[in-house]
Scaffold this motif. Structure first.
Motif, PDB file in Angstrom:
ATOM      1  N   SER A  75       0.849  -1.291  -0.050  1.00 19.60           N
ATOM      2  CA  SER A  75      -0.155   0.034  -0.008  1.00 19.60           C
ATOM      3  C   SER A  75       0.787   1.150  -0.134  1.00 19.60           C
ATOM      4  CB  SER A  75      -0.959  -0.184   0.996  1.00 19.60           C
ATOM      5  OG  SER A  75      -0.419  -0.174   2.340  1.00 19.60           O
ATOM      6  N   GLU A  76       2.085   1.117   0.790  1.00 24.90           N
ATOM      7  CA  GLU A  76       2.918   2.431   0.721  1.00 24.90           C
ATOM      8  C   GLU A  76       4.192   1.867   0.982  1.00 24.90           C
ATOM      9  OE1 GLU A  76       0.141   5.225   3.425  1.00 24.90           O
ATOM     10  OE2 GLU A  76       2.254   5.969   2.542  1.00 24.90           O
ATOM     11  N   LYS A  77       5.324   2.483   0.179  1.00 23.19           N
ATOM     12  CA  LYS A  77       6.727   2.083   0.447  1.00 23.19           C
ATOM     13  C   LYS A  77       7.780   3.438   0.144  1.00 23.19           C
ATOM     14  CE  LYS A  77       7.367   1.250  -4.512  1.00 23.19           C
ATOM     15  NZ  LYS A  77       7.755   0.215  -5.634  1.00 23.19           N
ATOM     16  N   SER A  78       8.616   3.283   1.002  1.00 25.09           N
ATOM     17  CA  SER A  78       9.481   4.558   1.282  1.00 25.09           C
ATOM     18  C   SER A  78      10.650   4.320   0.072  1.00 25.09           C
ATOM     19  CB  SER A  78      10.310   4.394   2.576  1.00 25.09           C
ATOM     20  OG  SER A  78      11.194   3.438   2.369  1.00 25.09           O
ATOM     21  N   GLU A  79      11.122   5.384  -0.220  1.00 23.46           N
ATOM     22  CA  GLU A  79      12.480   5.314  -1.109  1.00 23.46           C
ATOM     23  C   GLU A  79      13.502   4.311  -0.876  1.00 23.46           C
ATOM     24  OE1 GLU A  79      13.336   9.555  -1.125  1.00 23.46           O
ATOM     25  OE2 GLU A  79      14.845   9.093   0.568  1.00 23.46           O
ATOM     26  N   ILE A  80      13.807   3.875   0.422  1.00 18.53           N
ATOM     27  CA  ILE A  80      14.506   2.856   0.605  1.00 18.53           C
ATOM     28  C   ILE A  80      14.116   1.670  -0.034  1.00 18.53           C
ATOM     29  CG2 ILE A  80      15.622   1.428   2.578  1.00 18.53           C
ATOM     30  CD1 ILE A  80      14.850   3.980   4.473  1.00 18.53           C
ATOM     31  N   PHE A  81      13.013   1.096   0.000  1.00 15.15           N
ATOM     32  CA  PHE A  81      12.379   0.192  -0.459  1.00 15.15           C
ATOM     33  C   PHE A  81      12.395   0.009  -1.960  1.00 15.15           C
ATOM     34  CE2 PHE A  81      10.126  -3.676   0.602  1.00 15.15           C
ATOM     35  CZ  PHE A  81       9.183  -4.129  -0.541  1.00 15.15           C
ATOM     36  N   ASP A  82      13.634  -0.257  -2.586  1.00 17.10           N
ATOM     37  CA  ASP A  82      13.686  -0.504  -3.954  1.00 17.10           C
ATOM     38  C   ASP A  82      13.624  -1.810  -4.336  1.00 17.10           C
ATOM     39  OD1 ASP A  82      17.448  -0.007  -3.368  1.00 17.10           O
ATOM     40  OD2 ASP A  82      16.118  -1.759  -3.346  1.00 17.10           O
ATOM     41  N   ASP A  83      13.985  -1.972  -5.692  1.00 18.41           N
ATOM     42  CA  ASP A  83      13.764  -3.247  -6.310  1.00 18.41           C
ATOM     43  C   ASP A  83      14.522  -4.264  -5.731  1.00 18.41           C
ATOM     44  OD1 ASP A  83      13.644  -1.929  -9.811  1.00 18.41           O
ATOM     45  OD2 ASP A  83      12.383  -1.857  -8.166  1.00 18.41           O
TER      46      ASP A  83
END
Lengths: 116, 114
Positions: free
Chosen positions: B55-63
């Motif tokens: 539902s949401e992710k931060s910029e840390i949560f990359d591929d």
């Protein structure tokens, strides 16, 4: 964007002394505010929260925090600490907007060390 | 009292290896989260998960990161190719329905990437 500042990384106090752990936040919208506590080798536990209403909120173990909108603060206080209060304390905010999943933005934490 | 559990408590891996961190949220909770704390730094939000999707992710949560709820009880965080800077404490959290209910946190998994 929201952010949380906990100015004190470590606070040493003697048992039965009063303590205040400071928390300031910045946000362009209204926020919900939380204090979490982490005892050694354990997860984060909710200590108290401010959602709305009375600006003074209390926990069951004697801690209280006061929401001050003008100063954008949510400082945590206890009039008389115990050895068992030794832990790390995290201040956090979340955005109460429709559709928000309630993600928490944390401060860096304050380690409270109570000495006999 | 129901609680969130996480396994393992400590994971050591070589750089470039894949790791899977496991969490068992509280059984009737519907919202799930991963946070991480690099030593000496803030607890940072990574991702939230609801209704079997992010539902949401931060910029840390990359591929390199992915989450999954494979069997209705476990909630996993996978890091496909670990980097040294992924070394951190990873916390899982869950909460029930209704906005702004308390998030219940697990004890964390300490990931060390060598």
């Amino acid at each position: 964007a929201q952010s949380v500042t906990q100015l004190d990384s470590q606070v040493p106090v003697f048992e039965e002394a009063p303590v205040e752990l400071r928390c300031n936040y910045s946000s362009s919208v209204s926020v919900y505010l939380f204090w979490y506590v982490q005892y050694p080798n354990q997860g984060l536990q909710l200590l108290l929260k401010y959602l709305s209403g009375s600006t003074l909120v209390e926990s069951i173990n004697g801690f209280e925090a006061e929401f001050n909108k003008s100063q954008t603060s949510f400082h945590l206080r206890k009039p008389s600490v115990h050895i068992s209060d030794t832990a790390e304390y995290f201040c956090a905010v979340s955005e109460p907007s429709e559709g928000s999943q309630g993600n928490l933005i944390f401060g860096k934490g304050t380690k409270l060390s109570v000495k006999p | 009292e129901p609680e969130v559990t996480q396994t393992p408590s400590h994971q050591v891996t070589q750089m470039g290896q894949e790791v899977i961190l496991r969490c068992v949220p509280i059984s009737n909770h519907l919202y799930f989260y991963w946070y991480r704390q690099i030593l000496g730094q803030k607890v940072e939000f990574l991702v939230s998960f609801y209704n079997n999707e992010i539902s949401e992710k931060s910029e840390i949560f990359d591929d390199q990161f992915s989450v999954e709820r494979p069997d209705g009880s476990n909630f996993t965080l996978k890091i496909r190719s670990t980097k040294l800077e992924d070394s951190a404490m990873y916390f899982c959290a869950s909460r029930g329905t209704g906005n702004y209910n308390e998030q219940f946190f697990g004890p964390g998994t300490r990931l060390t990437v060598l």
